[in-house]
Design a protein around this motif. Structure first.
Motif, PDB file in Angstrom:
ATOM      1  N   ALA A 348       0.849  -1.192   0.000  1.00  0.00           N
ATOM      2  CA  ALA A 348       0.000   0.000   0.000  1.00  0.00           C
ATOM      3  C   ALA A 348       0.879   1.235   0.000  1.00  0.00           C
ATOM      4  CB  ALA A 348      -0.886  -0.007   1.245  1.00  0.00           C
ATOM      5  N   LYS A 349       0.353   2.292  -0.586  1.00  0.00           N
ATOM      6  CA  LYS A 349       1.145   3.530  -0.626  1.00  0.00           C
ATOM      7  C   LYS A 349       0.316   4.700  -0.109  1.00  0.00           C
ATOM      8  CE  LYS A 349       0.050   4.147  -5.528  1.00  0.00           C
ATOM      9  NZ  LYS A 349       0.389   3.581  -6.824  1.00  0.00           N
ATOM     10  N   ILE A 350       1.012   5.605   0.547  1.00  0.00           N
ATOM     11  CA  ILE A 350       0.314   6.808   0.983  1.00  0.00           C
ATOM     12  C   ILE A 350      -0.004   7.635  -0.257  1.00  0.00           C
ATOM     13  CG2 ILE A 350       1.126   6.903   3.367  1.00  0.00           C
ATOM     14  CD1 ILE A 350       3.379   8.733   2.495  1.00  0.00           C
ATOM     15  N   ARG A 351      -0.978   8.507  -0.155  1.00  0.00           N
ATOM     16  CA  ARG A 351      -1.405   9.313  -1.301  1.00  0.00           C
ATOM     17  C   ARG A 351      -0.319  10.320  -1.701  1.00  0.00           C
ATOM     18  NH1 ARG A 351      -4.233   6.259  -3.724  1.00  0.00           N
ATOM     19  NH2 ARG A 351      -2.903   4.938  -2.483  1.00  0.00           N
ATOM     20  N   ARG A 352      -0.366  10.742  -2.936  1.00  0.00           N
ATOM     21  CA  ARG A 352       0.624  11.710  -3.443  1.00  0.00           C
ATOM     22  C   ARG A 352       0.596  12.997  -2.627  1.00  0.00           C
ATOM     23  NH1 ARG A 352       1.081  15.478  -8.001  1.00  0.00           N
ATOM     24  NH2 ARG A 352       3.132  15.219  -8.958  1.00  0.00           N
ATOM     25  N   GLU A 353      -0.569  13.274  -2.058  1.00  0.00           N
ATOM     26  CA  GLU A 353      -0.751  14.521  -1.297  1.00  0.00           C
ATOM     27  C   GLU A 353      -0.304  14.381   0.158  1.00  0.00           C
ATOM     28  OE1 GLU A 353      -3.228  12.731  -2.702  1.00  0.00           O
ATOM     29  OE2 GLU A 353      -3.478  13.786  -4.604  1.00  0.00           O
ATOM     30  N   SER A 354       0.049  13.150   0.570  1.00  0.00           N
ATOM     31  CA  SER A 354       0.458  12.924   1.964  1.00  0.00           C
ATOM     32  C   SER A 354       1.972  13.053   2.047  1.00  0.00           C
ATOM     33  CB  SER A 354       0.017  11.529   2.419  1.00  0.00           C
ATOM     34  OG  SER A 354      -1.383  11.423   2.318  1.00  0.00           O
ATOM     35  N   THR A 355       2.433  14.209   2.427  1.00  0.00           N
ATOM     36  CA  THR A 355       3.855  14.514   2.241  1.00  0.00           C
ATOM     37  C   THR A 355       4.645  14.654   3.542  1.00  0.00           C
ATOM     38  OG1 THR A 355       3.153  16.805   1.997  1.00  0.00           O
ATOM     39  CG2 THR A 355       3.604  15.608  -0.029  1.00  0.00           C
ATOM     40  N   ASP A 356       3.961  14.569   4.690  1.00  0.00           N
ATOM     41  CA  ASP A 356       4.714  14.639   5.951  1.00  0.00           C
ATOM     42  C   ASP A 356       5.338  13.278   6.227  1.00  0.00           C
ATOM     43  OD1 ASP A 356       3.920  17.220   6.288  1.00  0.00           O
ATOM     44  OD2 ASP A 356       2.286  16.738   7.700  1.00  0.00           O
ATOM     45  N   ILE A 357       6.519  13.297   6.836  1.00  0.00           N
ATOM     46  CA  ILE A 357       7.221  12.050   7.100  1.00  0.00           C
ATOM     47  C   ILE A 357       6.409  11.143   8.043  1.00  0.00           C
ATOM     48  CG2 ILE A 357       8.692  12.779   9.051  1.00  0.00           C
ATOM     49  CD1 ILE A 357      10.136  11.080   5.998  1.00  0.00           C
ATOM     50  N   GLU A 358       5.630  11.772   8.945  1.00  0.00           N
ATOM     51  CA  GLU A 358       4.832  10.959   9.875  1.00  0.00           C
ATOM     52  C   GLU A 358       3.689  10.233   9.159  1.00  0.00           C
ATOM     53  OE1 GLU A 358       2.883  13.323  12.897  1.00  0.00           O
ATOM     54  OE2 GLU A 358       1.362  13.994  11.458  1.00  0.00           O
ATOM     55  N   ASP A 359       3.319  10.687   7.949  1.00  0.00           N
ATOM     56  CA  ASP A 359       2.204  10.055   7.235  1.00  0.00           C
ATOM     57  C   ASP A 359       2.484   8.573   6.953  1.00  0.00           C
ATOM     58  OD1 ASP A 359       0.781  12.437   7.250  1.00  0.00           O
ATOM     59  OD2 ASP A 359       1.551  13.073   5.290  1.00  0.00           O
ATOM     60  N   MET A 360       3.769   8.236   6.710  1.00  0.00           N
ATOM     61  CA  MET A 360       4.137   6.821   6.493  1.00  0.00           C
ATOM     62  C   MET A 360       3.793   5.979   7.714  1.00  0.00           C
ATOM     63  SD  MET A 360       7.964   7.341   4.906  1.00  0.00           S
ATOM     64  CE  MET A 360       8.452   5.659   5.208  1.00  0.00           C
ATOM     65  N   PHE A 361       4.049   6.548   8.878  1.00  0.00           N
ATOM     66  CA  PHE A 361       3.756   5.827  10.133  1.00  0.00           C
ATOM     67  C   PHE A 361       2.248   5.757  10.350  1.00  0.00           C
ATOM     68  CE2 PHE A 361       8.183   6.836  10.861  1.00  0.00           C
ATOM     69  CZ  PHE A 361       8.640   5.750  11.591  1.00  0.00           C
ATOM     70  N   ILE A 362       1.591   6.902  10.189  1.00  0.00           N
ATOM     71  CA  ILE A 362       0.145   6.967  10.458  1.00  0.00           C
ATOM     72  C   ILE A 362      -0.605   5.967   9.574  1.00  0.00           C
ATOM     73  CG2 ILE A 362      -1.891   8.467  10.209  1.00  0.00           C
ATOM     74  CD1 ILE A 362      -0.062  10.798  11.157  1.00  0.00           C
ATOM     75  N   ALA A 363      -0.187   5.881   8.305  1.00  0.00           N
ATOM     76  CA  ALA A 363      -0.854   4.965   7.373  1.00  0.00           C
ATOM     77  C   ALA A 363      -0.710   3.514   7.825  1.00  0.00           C
ATOM     78  CB  ALA A 363      -0.269   5.141   5.972  1.00  0.00           C
ATOM     79  N   HIS A 364       0.508   3.122   8.182  1.00  0.00           N
ATOM     80  CA  HIS A 364       0.719   1.730   8.611  1.00  0.00           C
ATOM     81  C   HIS A 364       0.022   1.442   9.940  1.00  0.00           C
ATOM     82  CE1 HIS A 364       3.892   1.784   5.513  1.00  0.00           C
ATOM     83  NE2 HIS A 364       3.745   0.463   5.495  1.00  0.00           N
TER      84      HIS A 364
END
Ligand code: XUL
Ligand code: CO
Length: 449
Positions: A348-364
């Protein structure tokens, strides 16, 4: 499990510490609300049931590019000019992320881990160097490899397919890559090896000899199996079905297509299925359908966890946050007795608009919590005797008498005719669909508390 949270000589995710379970009342975006690795459900810990893995490609290689524009994220691990230096930095960032997230597994393609060289030998050398380093990182952190695979779809040489390419030279080149990727998987102790046949299909039926291509695919898989076993790979080979994209049609269309192919070619058993949610939906099935078909055939190997977008007809690879999908999926997994040596890989990948480094963590974190909740709810539903009787009870007429004789193959067509003539019009029996669906909703509210 407590692990060293960063490796190498720099921290790539400063300000983000070890992600921990804080319970459902926590409002910390960087904490688990449901995934409590040590919590026991149906006789196993959540960690043992769910066997989460992070994928290397979407999370550490891709930067958010789409067909209409370049990436929106620039990764601190992808700045050095030398390709091997970049590979080493990426590996350190990846192992820091895996450790901080507290997942037990990871997955890679050969050329996510190392860059492709100018020749077969140079590519093998690049991969070997990175595998050695990855082995060290695994030992330092306690991470394990869920599966390895070879990227047989990105390089232009594979535009007409890899194992099914009409040119033998390309087929042999693909075999060289699989050989090296199998060596890498064995070296890193991987429990599975995946084949996703991205370009094993066609764009134009009229210029394609499908009979010959499918035969070549079977030979290729057989030779890969034989080589893997010869170097001591005792894990499972997995085929990941997907009906289309990048090709108009892919041979590994869906679970039932692959099951038929494996059985026809005597490959079932050595090979099982890696079911990806968004691939099942592209084939016109719910995620749970393909899981169920694989489980019924005793061929459920592993899961690529993600979701599509119901309004988009392509592989959006979003994080799996749809609770119904997770509940329905985990019902199949629990009934099948678990994933064995497979796991739940976030393809799975975060959206193109999700650009904060924490977004990778939040998504998982969201995906892990969704499957943890799915596990709790599925266990609660399966423990409800009403649920069992609503399904099993529908088949009660096969449990004894003539129904049982039918299942035992003891009744021929003429005998069936005589039974029908004697029985008259069968009584109408409700399927009780709404009752089943209401029960599931009741358990969602109860078990998620
Ligand atoms: C592509 C896909 C791949 C496979 C591995 O849709 O799912 O990433 O999982 O090659
Ligand atoms: Co996948």
């Amino acid at each position: 499990m407590s692990r060293k949270v960063f490796v190498g000589d720099r921290e790539y995710f400063p300000g983000i510490g070890q992600i921990r379970y804080e319970g459902s009342e926590s409002d910390n975006a960087l904490a688990f609300k449901a995934y409590d690795p040590a919590r026991v459900v149906a006789g196993r810990t959540m960690e043992e049931h769910l066997r989460f893995a992070v994928c290397y490609w979407h999370t550490f290689c891709a930067e958010g590019a789409d067909p209409f524009g370049p990436g929106t994220r620039s990764h601190a691990w992808a700045v050095k000019t030398d390709a091997m230096d970049r590979s080493r930095d990426r590996l350190d960032a990846a192992f820091e992320f895996f450790s901080k997230l507290n997942v037990p597994f990871w997955c890679f393609h050969d050329f996510d881990l190392a860059s492709e060289g100018a020749s077969v030998a140079e590519s093998e050398e690049n991969l070997r160097a990175m595998v050695e380093l990855a082995g060290e990182r695994q030992r330092e952190t306690g991470l394990r490899l869920l599966w390895g695979t070879a990227n047989l779809f990105s390089h232009p040489r594979y535009m007409n397919g890899a194992a099914t390419n009409p040119d033998f030279a390309v087929v042999a080149r693909a075999a060289a890559q699989v050989k090296a990727a199998l060596d890498a998987t064995v070296e890193l102790g991987g429990g599975n090896y995946v084949f996703w046949g991205g370009r094993e299909g066609y764009a134009c039926l009229q210029n394609t000899d499908t009979r010959r291509e499918l035969e070549h695919m079977a030979i290729f898989l057989e030779k890969a199996r034989d080589y893997g076993r010869s170097i001591g790979f005792d894990g499972t080979f997995l085929i990941e079905p997907k009906p289309m994209e990048p090709m108009k049609h892919q041979y590994d269309f869906d679970a039932q297509t692959v099951i038929g192919f494996l059985r026809h070619h005597g490959l079932a058993g050595d090979f099982k299925l890696n079911i990806e949610a968004n691939h099942a939906t592209l084939a016109g099935h719910p995620f749970a359908h393909d899981l169920r078909m694989a489980a019924d055939a005793d061929l459920l190997g592993s899961i690529d966890a993600n979701r599509g977008d119901p309004q988009n007809g392509w592989d959006t690879d979003q994080f799996p946050l749809d609770l119904y999908d997770c509940v329905h999926g985990m019902m199949v997994v629990l009934e099948a007795g678990g994933l064995g040596r497979g796991g739940l890989n976030f393809d799975a990948k975060i959206r193109r608009e999700s650009t904060d480094i924490e977004d990778m963590f939040i998504a998982h974190i969201g995906g892990m919590d969704a499957f943890a909740r799915g596990l709790l709810i599925a266990d609660s539903i399966l423990g409800d005797p009403r649920m069992r009787s609503l399904r099993q009870g529908r088949y009660a007429s096969f449990d004894s008498g003539d129904g049982e004789r039918f299942e035992n193959r003891d009744l021929d067509l003429a005998a069936l005719r005589d039974i029908a003539a004697g029985t008259g019009e069968p009584a109408q029996t409700s399927g009780k669909q709404e009752l089943v669906e209401n029960l599931i909703n009741d358990h969602i509210v109860r078990a998620a508390r």
